[in-house]
Design a protein around this motif. Structure first.
Motif, PDB file in Angstrom:
ATOM      1  N   ILE A   1       6.909   4.935  13.712  1.00  0.00           N
ATOM      2  CA  ILE A   1       6.149   6.120  14.127  1.00  0.00           C
ATOM      3  C   ILE A   1       5.344   5.745  15.367  1.00  0.00           C
TER       4      ILE A   1
ATOM      5  N   GLU B   1      -4.122  -3.107   4.035  1.00  0.00           N
ATOM      6  CA  GLU B   1      -4.708  -4.168   4.852  1.00  0.00           C
ATOM      7  C   GLU B   1      -4.961  -3.708   6.289  1.00  0.00           C
TER       8      GLU B   1
ATOM      9  N   GLY C   1      -4.474  -8.661   1.065  1.00  0.00           N
ATOM     10  CA  GLY C   1      -3.616  -9.228   0.024  1.00  0.00           C
ATOM     11  C   GLY C   1      -2.792  -8.147  -0.639  1.00  0.00           C
ATOM     12  N   ILE C   2      -1.814  -8.592  -1.413  1.00  0.00           N
ATOM     13  CA  ILE C   2      -0.854  -7.671  -2.017  1.00  0.00           C
ATOM     14  C   ILE C   2      -1.542  -6.753  -3.023  1.00  0.00           C
TER      15      ILE C   2
ATOM     16  N   ALA D   1       4.531  -7.132   4.424  1.00  0.00           N
ATOM     17  CA  ALA D   1       4.285  -8.556   4.677  1.00  0.00           C
ATOM     18  C   ALA D   1       4.332  -9.386   3.403  1.00  0.00           C
TER      19      ALA D   1
ATOM     20  N   THR E   1       1.036  -0.067  17.015  1.00  0.00           N
ATOM     21  CA  THR E   1       0.646   1.179  16.327  1.00  0.00           C
ATOM     22  C   THR E   1      -0.872   1.402  16.422  1.00  0.00           C
TER      23      THR E   1
ATOM     24  N   GLU F   1       9.497   3.755   7.609  1.00  0.00           N
ATOM     25  CA  GLU F   1       9.301   2.305   7.719  1.00  0.00           C
ATOM     26  C   GLU F   1      10.031   1.814   8.966  1.00  0.00           C
TER      27      GLU F   1
ATOM     28  N   ALA G   1       0.847  -1.205   0.000  1.00  0.00           N
ATOM     29  CA  ALA G   1       0.000   0.000   0.000  1.00  0.00           C
ATOM     30  C   ALA G   1       0.880   1.252   0.000  1.00  0.00           C
TER      31      ALA G   1
HETATM   32  C1  LIG Z   1       4.207 -14.903   4.968  1.00  0.00           C
HETATM   33  C2  LIG Z   1       3.123 -14.140   4.249  1.00  0.00           C
HETATM   34  C3  LIG Z   1       2.718 -14.575   2.990  1.00  0.00           C
HETATM   35  C4  LIG Z   1       1.742 -13.853   2.278  1.00  0.00           C
HETATM   36  N1  LIG Z   1       1.418 -14.266   1.012  1.00  0.00           N
HETATM   37  C5  LIG Z   1       0.597 -13.502   0.260  1.00  0.00           C
HETATM   38  C6  LIG Z   1       0.361 -13.802  -1.102  1.00  0.00           C
HETATM   39  O1  LIG Z   1       0.913 -14.749  -1.662  1.00  0.00           O
HETATM   40  N2  LIG Z   1      -0.488 -13.003  -1.794  1.00  0.00           N
HETATM   41  C7  LIG Z   1      -1.124 -11.938  -1.215  1.00  0.00           C
HETATM   42  O2  LIG Z   1      -1.879 -11.242  -1.892  1.00  0.00           O
HETATM   43  N3  LIG Z   1      -0.917 -11.635   0.082  1.00  0.00           N
HETATM   44  C8  LIG Z   1      -0.069 -12.379   0.822  1.00  0.00           C
HETATM   45  N4  LIG Z   1       0.158 -12.041   2.135  1.00  0.00           N
HETATM   46  C9  LIG Z   1      -0.558 -10.893   2.688  1.00  0.00           C
HETATM   47  C10 LIG Z   1       0.052  -9.608   2.150  1.00  0.00           C
HETATM   48  O3  LIG Z   1       1.414  -9.632   2.380  1.00  0.00           O
HETATM   49  C11 LIG Z   1      -0.596  -8.394   2.789  1.00  0.00           C
HETATM   50  O4  LIG Z   1      -1.974  -8.440   2.517  1.00  0.00           O
HETATM   51  C12 LIG Z   1      -0.030  -7.101   2.222  1.00  0.00           C
HETATM   52  O5  LIG Z   1       1.365  -7.068   2.357  1.00  0.00           O
HETATM   53  C13 LIG Z   1      -0.647  -5.906   2.944  1.00  0.00           C
HETATM   54  O6  LIG Z   1      -0.058  -4.748   2.428  1.00  0.00           O
HETATM   55  P1  LIG Z   1       0.008  -3.383   3.277  1.00  0.00           P
HETATM   56  O7  LIG Z   1       0.897  -2.483   2.527  1.00  0.00           O
HETATM   57  O8  LIG Z   1      -1.367  -2.939   3.588  1.00  0.00           O
HETATM   58  O9  LIG Z   1       0.676  -3.787   4.660  1.00  0.00           O
HETATM   59  P2  LIG Z   1       2.054  -4.514   4.982  1.00  0.00           P
HETATM   60  O10 LIG Z   1       2.549  -5.274   3.827  1.00  0.00           O
HETATM   61  O11 LIG Z   1       1.818  -5.261   6.255  1.00  0.00           O
HETATM   62  O12 LIG Z   1       3.067  -3.311   5.224  1.00  0.00           O
HETATM   63  C14 LIG Z   1       2.970  -2.460   6.312  1.00  0.00           C
HETATM   64  C15 LIG Z   1       4.337  -1.878   6.592  1.00  0.00           C
HETATM   65  O13 LIG Z   1       4.184  -0.862   7.589  1.00  0.00           O
HETATM   66  C16 LIG Z   1       5.273  -0.918   8.485  1.00  0.00           C
HETATM   67  N5  LIG Z   1       4.839  -0.307   9.755  1.00  0.00           N
HETATM   68  C17 LIG Z   1       3.888  -0.761  10.605  1.00  0.00           C
HETATM   69  N6  LIG Z   1       3.756   0.082  11.653  1.00  0.00           N
HETATM   70  C18 LIG Z   1       4.638   1.091  11.458  1.00  0.00           C
HETATM   71  C19 LIG Z   1       4.973   2.252  12.211  1.00  0.00           C
HETATM   72  N7  LIG Z   1       4.379   2.540  13.372  1.00  0.00           N
HETATM   73  N8  LIG Z   1       5.945   3.075  11.730  1.00  0.00           N
HETATM   74  C20 LIG Z   1       6.588   2.790  10.546  1.00  0.00           C
HETATM   75  N9  LIG Z   1       6.298   1.678   9.809  1.00  0.00           N
HETATM   76  C21 LIG Z   1       5.331   0.852  10.254  1.00  0.00           C
HETATM   77  C22 LIG Z   1       5.593  -2.398   8.593  1.00  0.00           C
HETATM   78  O14 LIG Z   1       6.917  -2.616   9.001  1.00  0.00           O
HETATM   79  C23 LIG Z   1       5.315  -2.886   7.164  1.00  0.00           C
HETATM   80  O15 LIG Z   1       6.488  -2.905   6.388  1.00  0.00           O
HETATM   81  C24 LIG Z   1       1.135 -12.730   2.873  1.00  0.00           C
HETATM   82  C25 LIG Z   1       1.525 -12.313   4.160  1.00  0.00           C
HETATM   83  C26 LIG Z   1       2.512 -13.006   4.831  1.00  0.00           C
HETATM   84  C27 LIG Z   1       2.930 -12.542   6.208  1.00  0.00           C
END
Ligand SMILES: Cc1cc2nc3c(=O)[nH]c(=O)nc-3n(C[C@H](O)[C@H](O)[C@H](O)COP(=O)(O)OP(=O)(O)OC[C@H]3O[C@@H](n4cnc5c(N)ncnc54)[C@H](O)[C@@H]3O)c2cc1C
Length: 499
Positions: free
Chosen positions: A205, A472, A479-480, A134, A231, A100, A81
């Motif tokens: 943060i 998410e 999901g990604i 993730a 958070t 991050e 995201a």
């Molecule tokens: C092992 C695993 C396998 C997966 N496989 C799949 C797949 O095959 N296909 C799929 O669609 N989805 C998969 N998922 C789910 C997918 O990774 C997530 O749905 C997706 O990454 C969510 O994206 P996001 O950007 O919303 O959050 P995230 O990817 O969770 O990213 C959030 C980021 O914010 C950072 N953060 C959090 N709090 C703070 C703060 N206070 N200050 C600074 N930084 C902060 C974190 O370190 C993180 O890097 C998987 C997840 C895991 C754990």
């Protein structure tokens, strides 16, 4: 240009794919004989376009130089995201400033290697936290169940632009793999930095100081994912409106991949002809769903030829998830098998009650696991029949497993439903319920247990204008792909206001 659709045998499809420009490919395993649905790009007379014809695959993105941009936006979190929001801001001439909490992806890899060897969990750098979020060490499945959220093809194109294989542009169930994702994420970072964006790693943060930003008219994209429980607690303290939402929890099941290939594709990899087919279409996956006592029980994030991984971010908890490399070629097939949990299933008014419930179960799993963070595990048939497993089958989970009575300690509203769910799946695919398979606890982070409500038009938090919860962790994506799209949508809203 036109498209022509064909239904082919795998062998025919393989030959066509070597020669022609493919627009869409999907595998149809509903009949005993596998079929491949191919859509091929043709000219106006219906002649197929050769694979290497000099026709662009898509319009490449144009990123602006934002070193001296008038407008900037803060992004918290460098997951899909946050990163796709940053790329979209760059396309609109707005400077993204990303914070991050984790490390950059190559450093993060080292912490993950330690975790897999049971040499300790770094609570800021693990399978959930760090550059790429993730999804970085995952299977990298790139499909979203919802087609309503926006331009999914654009997400695929951006992944391709930064290094994903051509298949992400046309495969119905595209995936990238955990060996390729880190390189793609690094390319995104380099692009953001080259164009004048900022990325600050190792910076969590802990306090938003909204008023400072609001006075300075700097929007904040909150893209924290769903594992940053600390958070969420900070946000609650700062008065950001949060609410409980439905989520899902369960276990991760692992079967021999050869068995899943037989059940889903009727293919036997010990026969060279069948192996050839698998080499082309890839190991079989499954998607299963049933209803038990008014709640869905379903497979989630299935990883053919993959590994089960320790996906917790806090000491003293055991959380499992799955990933695969691009070739999906381990001898194991794993999938989350989870039970839908509605807010009314977990008592309490507190909007963070869902998180607490997840944490309680993760601690319980840790207590029932081994002293060195081995996961509690039970053979599948033993779990369903309520028996202890005297021994456990080989398993892809590197930190190891210990035999445990998941049938006894999982809360009944989850455990009993899972047992019935596995019986139902076995009716559909006889042989699925086998003691050659094993389940590991707990799959607790399949979806966010919290929503950060936002205005549907402006996408800003309903309590805190200027704050754009997305991805998410905001409870609007899973999901990604859908998280990336949500990041794009948040950035587009900001661009509408700023330009
Ligand atoms: C092992 C695993 C396998 C997966 N496989 C799949 C797949 O095959 N296909 C799929 O669609 N989805 C998969 N998922 C789910 C997918 O990774 C997530 O749905 C997706 O990454 C969510 O994206 P996001 O950007 O919303 O959050 P995230 O990817 O969770 O990213 C959030 C980021 O914010 C950072 N953060 C959090 N709090 C703070 C703060 N206070 N200050 C600074 N930084 C902060 C974190 O370190 C993180 O890097 C998987 C997840 C895991 C754990």
């Amino acid at each position: 240009m036109e498209n022509s659709q064909y239904i082919l045998s795998p062998r025919e499809a393989y030959i066509a794919e070597q020669q022609w420009r493919i627009v869409k490919r999907s595998i149809d395993a509903r009949q005993r004989e596998l079929r491949v649905h191919l859509t091929i790009l043709t000219d106006d007379k219906g002649n197929p376009i050769p694979k290497d014809a000099p026709i662009p695959l898509y319009e490449p993105p144009v990123f602006q130089d934002v070193h001296n941009a008038k407008h900037s936006t803060i992004i918290i979190g460098a997951g899909p995201a946050g990163l796709f929001a940053a790329l979209t801001l760059l396309e609109h001439g707005i400077k993204p400033i990303i914070y991050e909490r984790g490390k950059e992806v190559s450093e993060r890899k080292k912490d993950i290697a330690l975790l897999n060897r049971n040499e300790g969990l770094n609570s800021e750098s693990n399978y959930c936290f760090g550059e790429g979020g993730a999804g970085t060490f995952s299977d990298g499945k790139l499909f979203s169940r919802s087609k309503k959220r926006g331009n999914m093809q654009r997400v695929m194109e951006l992944f391709h632009y930064f290094g994903a294989p051509d298949t992400v542009l046309y495969e119905a169930h595209a995936h990238i793999g955990s060996d390729k994702l880190p390189g793609i994420i690094k390319n995104m970072r380099e692009c953001i930095l080259e164009h004048g964006g900022e990325i600050h790693f190792n910076l969590r943060i802990d306090d938003l100081r909204f008023n400072d930003f609001i006075q300075a008219k700097i929007p904040i994209i909150l893209a924290i994912g769903h594992s940053a429980h600390d958070t969420y607690r900070m946000l609650a303290k700062e008065g950001v409106k949060l609410e409980t939402k439905g989520f899902a929890m369960g276990v991760r099941a692992e079967h021999p991949q050869a068995l899943i290939n037989r059940l889903m594709y009727h293919l036997d990899v010990s026969k060279s002809r069948d192996l050839e087919v698998i080499n082309y279409i890839g190991n079989a996956s499954y998607s299963l769903v049933t209803q038990v006592n008014g709640r869905g029980v379903y497979s989630f994030c299935m990883c053919p030829g993959g590994h089960i991984v320790p996906a917790g971010s806090e000491a003293g908890s055991c959380v499992v998830n799955g990933m695969s490399a691009s070739h999906r070629n381990s001898p194991y097939a794993n999938s989350g098998i989870v039970v839908q949990i509605n807010p009314e299933d977990i008592s309490g008014e507190n909007p963070l009650r869902g998180l607490e419930f997840q944490e309680e179960l993760e601690r319980l799993a840790f207590e029932h696991g081994g002293p060195q963070a081995q996961a509690p595990a039970q053979r599948l048939r033993d779990f369903v029949e309520g028996k202890a497993s005297k021994d456990l089958p080989p398993c892809s989970y590197l930190p190891g497993t210990v035999s445990s009575r998941l049938d006894q300690w999982l809360p009944a509203h989850i455990g009993k439903r899972l047992q019935q769910g596995f019986r139902d799946f076995d009716k559909k695919y006889p042989g699925f319920l086998t003691n050659d398979a094993v389940i590991l606890g707990v799959e607790s982070r399949s979806s966010s247990a919290v929503r950060i409500p936002r205005d549907p038009q402006t996408l800003q938090s309903i309590s805190t204008p200027g704050l754009y919860p997305c991805g998410e962790g905001a409870g609007y994506a899973g999901g990604i792909t859908s998280s990336a799209l949500d990041g794009i949508n948040a950035a587009l809203k900001i661009a509408e206001l700023e330009i």
